[in-house]
Design a protein around this motif. Structure first.
Motif, PDB file in Angstrom:
ATOM      1  N   THR A 127       0.833  -1.202   0.000  1.00  0.00           N
ATOM      2  CA  THR A 127       0.000   0.000   0.000  1.00  0.00           C
ATOM      3  C   THR A 127       0.865   1.249   0.000  1.00  0.00           C
ATOM      4  OG1 THR A 127      -1.774  -1.153   1.155  1.00  0.00           O
ATOM      5  CG2 THR A 127      -1.795   1.251   1.270  1.00  0.00           C
ATOM      6  N   PHE A 128       1.884   1.271   0.827  1.00  0.00           N
ATOM      7  CA  PHE A 128       2.782   2.422   0.902  1.00  0.00           C
ATOM      8  C   PHE A 128       3.485   2.667  -0.435  1.00  0.00           C
ATOM      9  CE2 PHE A 128       7.120   4.004   1.509  1.00  0.00           C
ATOM     10  CZ  PHE A 128       6.852   5.259   2.027  1.00  0.00           C
ATOM     11  N   VAL A 129       4.033   1.614  -1.021  1.00  0.00           N
ATOM     12  CA  VAL A 129       4.759   1.761  -2.285  1.00  0.00           C
ATOM     13  C   VAL A 129       3.830   2.277  -3.380  1.00  0.00           C
ATOM     14  CG1 VAL A 129       5.940   0.481  -4.126  1.00  0.00           C
ATOM     15  CG2 VAL A 129       6.555   0.079  -1.738  1.00  0.00           C
ATOM     16  N   LEU A 130       2.635   1.727  -3.470  1.00  0.00           N
ATOM     17  CA  LEU A 130       1.692   2.183  -4.494  1.00  0.00           C
ATOM     18  C   LEU A 130       1.288   3.639  -4.283  1.00  0.00           C
ATOM     19  CD1 LEU A 130      -0.516  -0.996  -4.925  1.00  0.00           C
ATOM     20  CD2 LEU A 130       1.127  -0.057  -6.569  1.00  0.00           C
ATOM     21  N   GLN A 131       1.094   4.035  -3.035  1.00  0.00           N
ATOM     22  CA  GLN A 131       0.766   5.434  -2.749  1.00  0.00           C
ATOM     23  C   GLN A 131       1.901   6.355  -3.177  1.00  0.00           C
ATOM     24  OE1 GLN A 131      -0.087   5.256   1.433  1.00  0.00           O
ATOM     25  NE2 GLN A 131      -2.267   4.888   1.111  1.00  0.00           N
ATOM     26  N   GLU A 132       3.131   5.958  -2.891  1.00  0.00           N
ATOM     27  CA  GLU A 132       4.281   6.777  -3.282  1.00  0.00           C
ATOM     28  C   GLU A 132       4.418   6.847  -4.798  1.00  0.00           C
ATOM     29  OE1 GLU A 132       6.279   8.705  -1.229  1.00  0.00           O
ATOM     30  OE2 GLU A 132       4.671   8.177   0.149  1.00  0.00           O
ATOM     31  N   LEU A 133       4.192   5.739  -5.472  1.00  0.00           N
ATOM     32  CA  LEU A 133       4.261   5.729  -6.935  1.00  0.00           C
ATOM     33  C   LEU A 133       3.188   6.622  -7.546  1.00  0.00           C
ATOM     34  CD1 LEU A 133       4.958   1.953  -7.660  1.00  0.00           C
ATOM     35  CD2 LEU A 133       6.541   3.865  -8.017  1.00  0.00           C
ATOM     36  N   ARG A 134       2.005   6.612  -6.966  1.00  0.00           N
ATOM     37  CA  ARG A 134       0.898   7.448  -7.475  1.00  0.00           C
ATOM     38  C   ARG A 134       1.225   8.935  -7.341  1.00  0.00           C
ATOM     39  NH1 ARG A 134      -2.452   4.834 -10.632  1.00  0.00           N
ATOM     40  NH2 ARG A 134      -3.123   2.848  -9.804  1.00  0.00           N
ATOM     41  N   LYS A 135       2.062   9.292  -6.388  1.00  0.00           N
ATOM     42  CA  LYS A 135       2.482  10.690  -6.252  1.00  0.00           C
ATOM     43  C   LYS A 135       3.350  11.116  -7.437  1.00  0.00           C
ATOM     44  CE  LYS A 135       2.522  10.722  -1.189  1.00  0.00           C
ATOM     45  NZ  LYS A 135       3.381  10.809   0.000  1.00  0.00           N
ATOM     46  N   GLN A 136       4.040  10.167  -8.037  1.00  0.00           N
ATOM     47  CA  GLN A 136       4.959  10.447  -9.133  1.00  0.00           C
ATOM     48  C   GLN A 136       4.280  10.384 -10.502  1.00  0.00           C
ATOM     49  OE1 GLN A 136       8.136  11.361  -8.465  1.00  0.00           O
ATOM     50  NE2 GLN A 136       7.563  11.201  -6.322  1.00  0.00           N
ATOM     51  N   SER A 137       3.246   9.585 -10.612  1.00  0.00           N
ATOM     52  CA  SER A 137       2.629   9.359 -11.917  1.00  0.00           C
ATOM     53  C   SER A 137       1.155   9.038 -11.737  1.00  0.00           C
ATOM     54  CB  SER A 137       3.322   8.190 -12.628  1.00  0.00           C
ATOM     55  OG  SER A 137       2.690   7.912 -13.857  1.00  0.00           O
ATOM     56  N   THR A 138       0.339   9.482 -12.688  1.00  0.00           N
ATOM     57  CA  THR A 138      -1.087   9.179 -12.617  1.00  0.00           C
ATOM     58  C   THR A 138      -1.400   7.824 -13.243  1.00  0.00           C
ATOM     59  OG1 THR A 138      -1.465  10.372 -14.681  1.00  0.00           O
ATOM     60  CG2 THR A 138      -1.779  11.589 -12.622  1.00  0.00           C
ATOM     61  N   GLN A 139      -0.490   7.309 -14.071  1.00  0.00           N
ATOM     62  CA  GLN A 139      -0.692   5.992 -14.682  1.00  0.00           C
ATOM     63  C   GLN A 139       0.492   5.101 -14.352  1.00  0.00           C
ATOM     64  OE1 GLN A 139      -2.034   5.736 -18.713  1.00  0.00           O
ATOM     65  NE2 GLN A 139      -1.108   3.761 -19.004  1.00  0.00           N
ATOM     66  N   CYS A 151      -5.131 -11.738 -11.880  1.00  0.00           N
ATOM     67  CA  CYS A 151      -5.591 -11.859 -10.489  1.00  0.00           C
ATOM     68  C   CYS A 151      -4.955 -10.875  -9.522  1.00  0.00           C
ATOM     69  CB  CYS A 151      -5.335 -13.278  -9.992  1.00  0.00           C
ATOM     70  SG  CYS A 151      -6.280 -14.516 -10.879  1.00  0.00           S
ATOM     71  N   LEU A 152      -3.751 -10.422  -9.813  1.00  0.00           N
ATOM     72  CA  LEU A 152      -3.050  -9.550  -8.874  1.00  0.00           C
ATOM     73  C   LEU A 152      -2.738  -8.181  -9.470  1.00  0.00           C
ATOM     74  CD1 LEU A 152      -1.497  -9.112  -6.180  1.00  0.00           C
ATOM     75  CD2 LEU A 152       0.493 -10.068  -7.327  1.00  0.00           C
ATOM     76  N   LEU A 153      -2.018  -8.171 -10.562  1.00  0.00           N
ATOM     77  CA  LEU A 153      -1.502  -6.915 -11.098  1.00  0.00           C
ATOM     78  C   LEU A 153      -2.590  -5.996 -11.651  1.00  0.00           C
ATOM     79  CD1 LEU A 153       1.702  -8.300 -12.841  1.00  0.00           C
ATOM     80  CD2 LEU A 153       1.491  -7.280 -10.561  1.00  0.00           C
ATOM     81  N   ALA A 154      -3.625  -6.560 -12.253  1.00  0.00           N
ATOM     82  CA  ALA A 154      -4.686  -5.736 -12.843  1.00  0.00           C
ATOM     83  C   ALA A 154      -5.388  -4.868 -11.809  1.00  0.00           C
ATOM     84  CB  ALA A 154      -5.696  -6.618 -13.574  1.00  0.00           C
ATOM     85  N   GLY A 155      -5.432  -5.327 -10.575  1.00  0.00           N
ATOM     86  CA  GLY A 155      -6.061  -4.537  -9.518  1.00  0.00           C
ATOM     87  C   GLY A 155      -5.171  -3.452  -8.936  1.00  0.00           C
ATOM     88  N   LEU A 156      -3.885  -3.474  -9.296  1.00  0.00           N
ATOM     89  CA  LEU A 156      -2.928  -2.531  -8.723  1.00  0.00           C
ATOM     90  C   LEU A 156      -2.367  -1.535  -9.731  1.00  0.00           C
ATOM     91  CD1 LEU A 156      -0.893  -5.085  -6.577  1.00  0.00           C
ATOM     92  CD2 LEU A 156      -2.675  -3.528  -5.782  1.00  0.00           C
ATOM     93  N   PHE A 157      -2.321  -1.928 -10.994  1.00  0.00           N
ATOM     94  CA  PHE A 157      -1.676  -1.102 -12.010  1.00  0.00           C
ATOM     95  C   PHE A 157      -2.642  -0.761 -13.133  1.00  0.00           C
ATOM     96  CE2 PHE A 157       1.638  -3.331  -9.778  1.00  0.00           C
ATOM     97  CZ  PHE A 157       2.607  -2.357  -9.609  1.00  0.00           C
ATOM     98  N   ASP A 158      -2.369   0.366 -13.797  1.00  0.00           N
ATOM     99  CA  ASP A 158      -3.218   0.831 -14.889  1.00  0.00           C
ATOM    100  C   ASP A 158      -2.911   0.119 -16.205  1.00  0.00           C
ATOM    101  OD1 ASP A 158      -4.472   2.964 -13.295  1.00  0.00           O
ATOM    102  OD2 ASP A 158      -2.445   3.783 -13.289  1.00  0.00           O
ATOM    103  N   ARG A 159      -1.673  -0.290 -16.357  1.00  0.00           N
ATOM    104  CA  ARG A 159      -1.251  -0.948 -17.587  1.00  0.00           C
ATOM    105  C   ARG A 159      -0.299  -2.085 -17.228  1.00  0.00           C
ATOM    106  NH1 ARG A 159       1.059   1.123 -23.244  1.00  0.00           N
ATOM    107  NH2 ARG A 159       2.489  -0.593 -23.586  1.00  0.00           N
ATOM    108  N   ILE A 160      -0.449  -3.209 -17.921  1.00  0.00           N
ATOM    109  CA  ILE A 160       0.423  -4.362 -17.715  1.00  0.00           C
ATOM    110  C   ILE A 160       1.038  -4.734 -19.054  1.00  0.00           C
ATOM    111  CG2 ILE A 160       0.577  -6.760 -16.973  1.00  0.00           C
ATOM    112  CD1 ILE A 160      -2.109  -6.228 -15.447  1.00  0.00           C
ATOM    113  N   ASP A 161       2.361  -4.736 -19.120  1.00  0.00           N
ATOM    114  CA  ASP A 161       3.076  -5.222 -20.298  1.00  0.00           C
ATOM    115  C   ASP A 161       3.503  -6.652 -19.991  1.00  0.00           C
ATOM    116  OD1 ASP A 161       2.797  -2.781 -21.592  1.00  0.00           O
ATOM    117  OD2 ASP A 161       4.728  -2.032 -20.906  1.00  0.00           O
ATOM    118  N   MET A 162       2.915  -7.587 -20.698  1.00  0.00           N
ATOM    119  CA  MET A 162       3.207  -9.002 -20.470  1.00  0.00           C
ATOM    120  C   MET A 162       4.332  -9.431 -21.405  1.00  0.00           C
ATOM    121  SD  MET A 162      -0.696 -10.375 -20.053  1.00  0.00           S
ATOM    122  CE  MET A 162      -0.208 -12.059 -19.730  1.00  0.00           C
TER     123      MET A 162
END
Length: 64
Positions: free
Chosen positions: A11-23, A39-50
């Protein structure tokens, strides 16, 4: 690290990342058929490069 500590750090890391970028974009290297992405990444990130070198796995990937 306990599950609770892991959740708090995530949660902390994602909050800090969101301060730097909107996507937020993440790379799922060795993505296989995309289960972790879905199952995991789609709920946390706006874009996933597989990234997956095996064509037969990529053929099984549905839209995440």
């Amino acid at each position: 690290m306990s599950k609770e500590e892991c959740r708090k750090v995530t949660t902390f890391v994602l909050q800090e990342l969101r301060k730097q970028s909107t996507q937020l974009t993440v790379a799922d290297c060795g993505a296989g058929i995309g289960r972790i992405s879905k199952c995991l990444l789609a709920g946390l990130f706006d874009r996933i490069d597989m990234v997956e070198p095996c064509a037969k796995f990529l053929a099984k990937v549905s839209s995440v």
